[in-house]
Design a protein around this motif. Structure first.
Motif, PDB file in Angstrom:
ATOM      1  N   UNK A 251      19.790   4.722 -39.627  1.00 37.67           N
ATOM      2  CA  UNK A 251      19.054   4.516 -40.873  1.00 37.67           C
ATOM      3  C   UNK A 251      17.552   4.639 -40.632  1.00 37.67           C
ATOM      4  N   UNK A 252      17.070   4.001 -39.591  1.00 39.93           N
ATOM      5  CA  UNK A 252      15.640   4.025 -39.283  1.00 39.93           C
ATOM      6  C   UNK A 252      15.161   5.465 -39.016  1.00 39.93           C
ATOM      7  N   UNK A 253      15.892   6.194 -38.180  1.00 38.53           N
ATOM      8  CA  UNK A 253      15.491   7.561 -37.845  1.00 38.53           C
ATOM      9  C   UNK A 253      15.633   8.510 -39.029  1.00 38.53           C
ATOM     10  N   UNK A 254      16.681   8.311 -39.827  1.00 35.95           N
ATOM     11  CA  UNK A 254      16.888   9.182 -40.991  1.00 35.95           C
ATOM     12  C   UNK A 254      15.797   8.992 -42.032  1.00 35.95           C
ATOM     13  N   UNK A 255      15.370   7.756 -42.236  1.00 36.43           N
ATOM     14  CA  UNK A 255      14.291   7.503 -43.190  1.00 36.43           C
ATOM     15  C   UNK A 255      12.993   8.155 -42.720  1.00 36.43           C
ATOM     16  N   UNK A 256      12.713   8.057 -41.415  1.00 35.58           N
ATOM     17  CA  UNK A 256      11.507   8.698 -40.882  1.00 35.58           C
ATOM     18  C   UNK A 256      11.584  10.215 -41.035  1.00 35.58           C
ATOM     19  N   UNK A 257      12.747  10.790 -40.778  1.00 33.03           N
ATOM     20  CA  UNK A 257      12.910  12.241 -40.944  1.00 33.03           C
ATOM     21  C   UNK A 257      12.745  12.650 -42.402  1.00 33.03           C
ATOM     22  N   UNK A 258      13.355  11.882 -43.308  1.00 34.74           N
ATOM     23  CA  UNK A 258      13.246  12.164 -44.737  1.00 34.74           C
ATOM     24  C   UNK A 258      11.783  12.122 -45.177  1.00 34.74           C
ATOM     25  N   UNK A 259      11.069  11.089 -44.737  1.00 34.74           N
ATOM     26  CA  UNK A 259       9.669  10.959 -45.114  1.00 34.74           C
ATOM     27  C   UNK A 259       8.845  12.119 -44.573  1.00 34.74           C
ATOM     28  N   UNK A 260       9.132  12.549 -43.361  1.00 33.90           N
ATOM     29  CA  UNK A 260       8.385  13.660 -42.767  1.00 33.90           C
ATOM     30  C   UNK A 260       8.626  14.966 -43.518  1.00 33.90           C
ATOM     31  N   UNK A 261       9.869  15.239 -43.876  1.00 34.37           N
ATOM     32  CA  UNK A 261      10.168  16.465 -44.628  1.00 34.37           C
ATOM     33  C   UNK A 261       9.523  16.446 -46.008  1.00 34.37           C
ATOM     34  N   UNK A 265       5.546  17.655 -43.281  1.00 27.43           N
ATOM     35  CA  UNK A 265       5.335  17.734 -41.838  1.00 27.43           C
ATOM     36  C   UNK A 265       6.081  18.906 -41.204  1.00 27.43           C
ATOM     37  N   UNK A 266       7.172  19.326 -41.832  1.00 28.43           N
ATOM     38  CA  UNK A 266       7.982  20.384 -41.238  1.00 28.43           C
ATOM     39  C   UNK A 266       7.886  21.691 -42.032  1.00 28.43           C
ATOM     40  N   UNK A 267       6.855  21.834 -42.842  1.00 28.38           N
ATOM     41  CA  UNK A 267       6.737  23.062 -43.646  1.00 28.38           C
ATOM     42  C   UNK A 267       6.645  24.309 -42.776  1.00 28.38           C
ATOM     43  N   UNK A 268       6.201  24.161 -41.540  1.00 24.11           N
ATOM     44  CA  UNK A 268       6.097  25.327 -40.656  1.00 24.11           C
ATOM     45  C   UNK A 268       7.466  25.897 -40.292  1.00 24.11           C
TER      46      UNK A 268
END
Length: 270
Positions: A251-261, A265-268
């Motif tokens: 849950x913790x890692x998925x939320x961080x990934x979701x927030x980054x996308x 952050x991952x537009x490149x």
């Protein structure tokens, strides 16, 4: 009382032309339309309910063939009694008997309005037990009854069995924390307040799952921070989809990934 063929949520008569839950942006009316059905008609057509063994103290209940959205309900059993979570849009005497054979049922509750099913009907067949509805989502309640009790924040069902309002998918979206689950490491029943993904290594945070409308990164992080205060190692979603272990980290890692996308952050990579 009738149920919507698309979501299987019960509604008092007279019913509207279209189901309010299905016309909301989080759900949809099928291309071939939506009808209102009676439970008796489903029974005549051979509808069934089926028990699924998940782990000691936790049984899944699903309809066969699926009714509406087709969620798998969860029956959480404790020494004090049981909780019926995310009740299906159908029930029969055999399943009511099977549930009661496993001890008294303390309450019926749903993670969010898509999962209301025939919650009042389940309550009546199980002896008039409380139906717990999040106060923030009471506008979506299609069937009023004396068994309905509104709650917010947290609600204790029994020792070690608690509802927690997370918001997100709906303002009143909730999870169940079952402390004794997963051999004492703790279980969350999340409906799709937090959705276990098919990879079994990540979860999603969405306003609409069928229409692919995400929540913001800030909301995903808020939900994860709230759940991080609980002790759990496993998650069951509303289709019996599971994160089998290390679920708090997931849950913790998925939320961080979701927030980054969602923040770019991952537009490149696109």
């Amino acid at each position: 009382m009738l149920i919507c063929s698309a979501c299987a949520v019960e509604r008092e008569e007279p019913v509207p032309d279209l189901c309010p839950i299905c016309t909301d942006e989080r759900q949809y009316v099928p291309e071939d339309g939506q009808q209102w059905l009676a439970l008796e008609d489903l029974a005549t057509a051979g509808q069934q309910t089926v028990l699924v063994d998940n782990e000691p103290g936790l049984m899944g209940i699903r309809t066969q063939p699926k009714v509406g959205i087709g969620q798998t309900a969860q029956l959480v059993m404790t020494p004090a009694g049981s909780l019926l979570w995310d009740p299906p849009g159908y029930l029969d005497a055999d399943m009511v008997g099977a549930v009661l054979e496993r001890g008294p049922v303390l309450a019926v509750a749903a993670s969010h309005p898509h999962m209301y099913g025939v919650q009042v009907e389940w309550s009546r067949q199980l002896g008039g037990i409380p139906v717990l509805v999040a106060d923030a989502d009471k506008e979506w309640l299609g069937r009023r009854d004396g068994s309905v009790n509104f709650w917010s924040g947290t609600a204790t069902i029994a020792d070690g069995l608690t509802l927690h309002q997370t918001g997100g998918h709906f303002p009143g979206s909730a999870v169940v924390h079952w402390a004794a689950g997963a051999e004492g490491r703790g279980v969350l029943l999340t409906g799709d307040s937090v959705f276990p993904n098919p990879d079994r290594r990540s979860v999603s945070f969405m306003r609409s799952y069928p229409n692919h409308l995400p929540l913001s990164g800030a909301v995903s992080l808020r939900i994860a921070a709230q759940l991080d205060e609980l002790t759990f190692d496993r998650i069951y979603g509303n289709f019996n989809n599971v994160i089998p272990s290390a679920a708090k980290t997931v849950v913790r890692n998925s939320a961080a990934r979701h927030a980054a996308w969602t923040s770019g952050d991952f537009d490149h990579l696109t």
